[in-house]
Design a protein around this motif. Structure first.
Motif, PDB file in Angstrom:
ATOM      1  N   LEU A 209       0.313  18.265   5.244  1.00 52.20           N
ATOM      2  CA  LEU A 209      -0.174  16.889   5.285  1.00 52.20           C
ATOM      3  C   LEU A 209      -0.763  16.561   6.649  1.00 52.20           C
ATOM      4  O   LEU A 209      -1.798  15.880   6.743  1.00 52.20           O
ATOM      5  CB  LEU A 209       0.963  15.919   4.958  1.00 52.20           C
ATOM      6  N   ARG A 210      -0.117  17.037   7.713  1.00 47.22           N
ATOM      7  CA  ARG A 210      -0.638  16.779   9.057  1.00 47.22           C
ATOM      8  C   ARG A 210      -2.010  17.417   9.243  1.00 47.22           C
ATOM      9  O   ARG A 210      -2.927  16.801   9.804  1.00 47.22           O
ATOM     10  CB  ARG A 210       0.343  17.292  10.099  1.00 47.22           C
ATOM     11  N   SER A 211      -2.175  18.639   8.791  1.00 47.94           N
ATOM     12  CA  SER A 211      -3.453  19.328   8.986  1.00 47.94           C
ATOM     13  C   SER A 211      -4.560  18.692   8.150  1.00 47.94           C
ATOM     14  O   SER A 211      -5.720  18.667   8.562  1.00 47.94           O
ATOM     15  CB  SER A 211      -3.311  20.818   8.635  1.00 47.94           C
ATOM     16  N   ARG A 212      -4.212  18.164   6.977  1.00 40.76           N
ATOM     17  CA  ARG A 212      -5.216  17.564   6.099  1.00 40.76           C
ATOM     18  C   ARG A 212      -5.643  16.165   6.547  1.00 40.76           C
ATOM     19  O   ARG A 212      -6.814  15.800   6.416  1.00 40.76           O
ATOM     20  CB  ARG A 212      -4.677  17.461   4.664  1.00 40.76           C
ATOM     21  N   TYR A 213      -4.693  15.386   7.067  1.00 45.50           N
ATOM     22  CA  TYR A 213      -4.964  13.961   7.225  1.00 45.50           C
ATOM     23  C   TYR A 213      -4.857  13.428   8.649  1.00 45.50           C
ATOM     24  O   TYR A 213      -5.076  12.230   8.856  1.00 45.50           O
ATOM     25  CB  TYR A 213      -4.009  13.167   6.317  1.00 45.50           C
ATOM     26  N   ALA A 214      -4.566  14.296   9.616  1.00 46.63           N
ATOM     27  CA  ALA A 214      -4.403  13.818  10.987  1.00 46.63           C
ATOM     28  C   ALA A 214      -5.658  13.098  11.484  1.00 46.63           C
ATOM     29  O   ALA A 214      -5.566  12.078  12.172  1.00 46.63           O
ATOM     30  CB  ALA A 214      -4.047  14.970  11.912  1.00 46.63           C
ATOM     31  N   ASP A 215      -6.829  13.628  11.133  1.00 46.84           N
ATOM     32  CA  ASP A 215      -8.066  13.013  11.630  1.00 46.84           C
ATOM     33  C   ASP A 215      -8.526  11.838  10.774  1.00 46.84           C
ATOM     34  O   ASP A 215      -9.558  11.232  11.046  1.00 46.84           O
ATOM     35  CB  ASP A 215      -9.184  14.066  11.721  1.00 46.84           C
ATOM     36  N   LYS A 216      -7.770  11.515   9.729  1.00 50.25           N
ATOM     37  CA  LYS A 216      -8.143  10.392   8.872  1.00 50.25           C
ATOM     38  C   LYS A 216      -7.265   9.164   9.106  1.00 50.25           C
ATOM     39  O   LYS A 216      -7.495   8.117   8.509  1.00 50.25           O
ATOM     40  CB  LYS A 216      -8.049  10.800   7.392  1.00 50.25           C
ATOM     41  N   VAL A 217      -6.246   9.346   9.931  1.00 54.76           N
ATOM     42  CA  VAL A 217      -5.299   8.261  10.179  1.00 54.76           C
ATOM     43  C   VAL A 217      -5.600   7.624  11.524  1.00 54.76           C
ATOM     44  O   VAL A 217      -5.660   8.301  12.547  1.00 54.76           O
ATOM     45  CB  VAL A 217      -3.851   8.790  10.154  1.00 54.76           C
ATOM     46  N   GLY A 218      -5.816   6.340  11.532  1.00 54.17           N
ATOM     47  CA  GLY A 218      -6.089   5.650  12.780  1.00 54.17           C
ATOM     48  C   GLY A 218      -4.824   5.327  13.536  1.00 54.17           C
ATOM     49  O   GLY A 218      -3.705   5.514  13.061  1.00 54.17           O
ATOM     50  N   GLY A 219      -5.016   4.830  14.748  1.00 54.11           N
ATOM     51  CA  GLY A 219      -3.887   4.423  15.573  1.00 54.11           C
ATOM     52  C   GLY A 219      -3.302   5.571  16.356  1.00 54.11           C
ATOM     53  O   GLY A 219      -3.659   6.733  16.191  1.00 54.11           O
ATOM     54  N   GLY A 220      -2.392   5.244  17.233  1.00 58.19           N
ATOM     55  CA  GLY A 220      -1.750   6.251  18.052  1.00 58.19           C
ATOM     56  C   GLY A 220      -2.546   6.577  19.302  1.00 58.19           C
ATOM     57  O   GLY A 220      -3.772   6.387  19.363  1.00 58.19           O
ATOM     58  N   THR A 221      -1.842   7.038  20.318  1.00 59.17           N
ATOM     59  CA  THR A 221      -2.478   7.484  21.560  1.00 59.17           C
ATOM     60  C   THR A 221      -1.912   8.839  21.942  1.00 59.17           C
ATOM     61  O   THR A 221      -0.712   9.080  21.796  1.00 59.17           O
ATOM     62  CB  THR A 221      -2.219   6.489  22.705  1.00 59.17           C
ATOM     63  N   PRO A 222      -2.755   9.749  22.448  1.00 56.26           N
ATOM     64  CA  PRO A 222      -2.255  11.071  22.821  1.00 56.26           C
ATOM     65  C   PRO A 222      -1.312  10.995  24.011  1.00 56.26           C
ATOM     66  O   PRO A 222      -1.453  10.147  24.893  1.00 56.26           O
ATOM     67  CB  PRO A 222      -3.535  11.841  23.184  1.00 56.26           C
ATOM     68  N   GLY A 223      -0.359  11.888  24.035  1.00 56.87           N
ATOM     69  CA  GLY A 223       0.538  11.996  25.173  1.00 56.87           C
ATOM     70  C   GLY A 223       0.031  13.008  26.175  1.00 56.87           C
ATOM     71  O   GLY A 223      -0.968  13.693  25.952  1.00 56.87           O
ATOM     72  N   THR A 224       0.722  13.090  27.332  1.00 55.98           N
ATOM     73  CA  THR A 224       0.424  14.111  28.346  1.00 55.98           C
ATOM     74  C   THR A 224       1.545  15.141  28.283  1.00 55.98           C
ATOM     75  O   THR A 224       2.720  14.789  28.416  1.00 55.98           O
ATOM     76  CB  THR A 224       0.342  13.494  29.740  1.00 55.98           C
ATOM     77  N   GLU A 225       1.172  16.392  28.068  1.00 53.45           N
ATOM     78  CA  GLU A 225       2.161  17.420  27.797  1.00 53.45           C
ATOM     79  C   GLU A 225       1.746  18.748  28.437  1.00 53.45           C
ATOM     80  O   GLU A 225       0.575  18.962  28.752  1.00 53.45           O
ATOM     81  CB  GLU A 225       2.308  17.644  26.286  1.00 53.45           C
ATOM     82  N   THR A 226       2.718  19.608  28.613  1.00 59.02           N
ATOM     83  CA  THR A 226       2.448  21.020  28.820  1.00 59.02           C
ATOM     84  C   THR A 226       2.546  21.664  27.453  1.00 59.02           C
ATOM     85  O   THR A 226       3.569  21.545  26.768  1.00 59.02           O
ATOM     86  CB  THR A 226       3.470  21.655  29.769  1.00 59.02           C
ATOM     87  N   TYR A 227       1.458  22.321  27.045  1.00 59.50           N
ATOM     88  CA  TYR A 227       1.425  22.833  25.682  1.00 59.50           C
ATOM     89  C   TYR A 227       0.706  24.183  25.637  1.00 59.50           C
ATOM     90  O   TYR A 227      -0.013  24.568  26.578  1.00 59.50           O
ATOM     91  CB  TYR A 227       0.740  21.847  24.741  1.00 59.50           C
TER      92      TYR A 227
END
Length: 546
Positions: A209-227
């Motif tokens: 579900l995340r891979s299919r719809y992540a770019d279709k859902v509005g809202g949220g702000t990215p965090g700052t991470e070591t990844y």
């Protein structure tokens, strides 16, 4: 094995921010494997990995090289650290990027002794600080290095990306910065966050579900991470959070309470699956299967549904002029049109039976002997009213229903849910839902607006047929094969049991579908035997939680 130079218990490390010189660093980049091995220990004319002495390094060699390497790395002497590996050029780029791209400003190491089973491997704890755009946070994790013989038999550290961090593979990059997209929380229909760690059967569905719809859902702000930025372009893996972002939220049709009950209900029942749906919308409320690490028997099964399919067959008979009280003889061993004879469970016989009795007791021949009432096209036409001849697009992978139709023995076998019919618990839960309301709502797990492609439609059944089916499904509870397992359910409930013979098991697959109020559910237990004993308790537990 004793550790030399204080490696056993001492901490190696100093702050090295600002200690690295500028000259030479532009030539090394973790994104480009400068050695032929791409960071995995490749060699060039000046770096030969084939040793002249093939004996394993001694215990003293292992501890000395590990100590020297970690001391050089922590002090910021990247050149010295890289020279102690079997791939100086690649390790120089990687160690440099550890500071410049991962923004690690200080690092200390606490090694542990090698073990008897891995005498050339030195585990160590990393205690670091990461600083990015004025935010500094600690970072601690475990890693390890191996000592091998390099050029001319000299002991060296075997360079791998995983020395930097165990989550790194070849082609991966360690980065600190704003992540490409906000985290995505999966929430149920009541807004409750659903963590896959709490729901084993959703471990594969939620990432899909995340891979299919992540770019279709509005809202949220990215965090700052070591990844970890994956070389295969898959989703980044968070290792350390400097600044939390605000997750976006993907609303699903799932219900956390019903999902929890479904997970518990399939526990201990191998090769089982259950699905629950909202009868008024088609929204999928729960999906569970066992084992959760195995095949998805809830959404992707393609087995014959046995007598639960008699709901559809009954609809065909009802829409061809029969009623629940219409005569329908139950004769064990009967056939029609010179076809094969059919047995009834327990060799039951009731020459005075009507359709309602046959349904409640699940008499096969009561339906077989009525085949000419609907003809070969009648069953498939009824299946179409339930949406069983369409491709379903539910928002995550699923198995489509299949009612191929046919003539002769295939036709009569399909009338009792055998033959080439293929179904899953999701499909049979939808059949029960359509029986309950008369309307077909293609099941789905997210909002229709998010799903790409057409949503299946079907005309459903008449309200008269729905009313008759409710009477018959209720009789299965009050006086039929579902009476024990569905005891205590009120007047707005109905059920159908099923068992489906297979060519691969001595015991039939157990099936059960039922509704209670606005929730319908269905379950299968492969090789479970009678559906009321195997799949029935699963469905009843799910409905009681709704």
């Amino acid at each position: 094995m004793p550790m030399s130079r204080g490696v056993k218990t001492g901490i190696i490390g100093t702050v090295f921010a600002g200690m690295l010189g500028v000259a030479g660093f532009g030539a090394y980049n973790i994104y480009t494997g400068l050695d032929s091995g791409g960071g995995g220990g490749g060699s060039s004319a000046n770096e030969q990995s084939s040793p002249t002495n093939s004996a394993p390094p001694s215990g003293k060699d292992v501890t000395d090289i590990a100590s020297d390497f970690l001391t050089a790395w922590s002090s910021g002497d990247i050149t010295r650290a890289a020279q102690l590996t079997d791939s100086p050029r690649t390790s120089t780029g990687a160690l440099t990027a550890y500071k410049t791209q991962a923004h690690v400003t200080s690092v200390e190491f606490t090694p542990s002794p090698p073990t008897e089973t891995a005498p050339t491997v030195v585990p160590f704890t990393v205690t670091a600080q990461v600083s990015y755009q004025g935010v500094a946070v600690p970072w601690s994790y475990r890693s390890s290095l191996a000592v091998v013989r390099g050029i001319a038999g000299k002991p060296v550290v075997q360079w791998k990306q995983s020395v930097l961090n165990p989550h790194l593979g070849d082609g991966d990059t360690l980065v600190t910065g704003q992540v490409p997209a906000p985290d995505l929380e999966i929430v149920d229909r009541k807004g409750r966050v659903m963590d896959p760690a709490d729901y084993p059967s959703l471990v594969r569905i939620i990432p899909d579900l995340r891979s299919r719809y992540a770019d279709k859902v509005g809202g949220g702000t990215p965090g700052t991470e070591t990844y970890v930025e994956k070389g295969d372009q898959s989703a980044p893996q968070t290792l350390n959070v400097l600044k939390k972002g605000k997750p976006a939220r993907l609303e699903t049709t799932l219900d956390a309470t019903i999902q929890k009950a479904a997970e518990k209900a399939v526990t201990g029942k191998d090769k089982s699956g259950v699905t629950a749906v909202d009868v008024n919308t088609g929204g999928i409320l729960a999906v569970a299967y066992n084992p959760a690490s195995g095949f998805d028997y809830a959404l992707r099964d393609n087995a014959a549904p046995g007598s639960t399919f008699k709901i559809v067959t009954s609809a065909a008979l009802l829409e061809h002029g029969m009623t629940p009280s219409s005569p329908a003889k139950c004769i064990n061993g009967a056939n029609i049109n010179q076809g094969k004879p059919y047995k009834n469970d327990g060799n039951m016989n009731n020459p005075s039976a009507n359709l309602k009795w046959d349904f409640a007791q699940s008499c096969n021949t009561g339906f077989i002997l009525k085949a000419n009432t609907i003809g070969t096209s009648g069953l498939k036409n009824a299946a179409a009213q339930f949406g069983l001849t369409k491709e379903w697009n539910i928002g995550t992978p699923t198995q489509d229903p299949s009612v191929p139709g046919g003539s002769g023995d295939e036709f009569t076998s399909e009338m009792i849910g055998q033959g080439q019919i293929q179904a899953s618990p999701l499909i049979m839960a939808s059949v029960a839902a359509t029986a309950r309301t008369g309307d077909f709502h293609q099941p789905r797990i997210v909002a229709k607006s998010l799903i790409e492609g057409p949503i299946a439609t079907a005309p459903g059944i008449s309200q008269q047929t729905s009313q008759y089916l409710r009477q018959m499904m209720r009789s299965a509870i009050t006086s039929g094969t579902a009476s024990g397992v569905m005891s205590g359910f009120g007047p707005d409930s109905g059920a159908k049991t099923g068992s489906a013979e297979t060519d691969t098991s001595a015991e039939p697959n157990g099936w059960f579908t039922a509704y209670d109020g606005s929730v319908a559910a269905a379950a299968v237990v492969h090789s479970g035997g009678h559906g009321n004993q195997s799949a029935g308790p699963i469905v009843a537990a799910v409905l009681r939680a709704s």
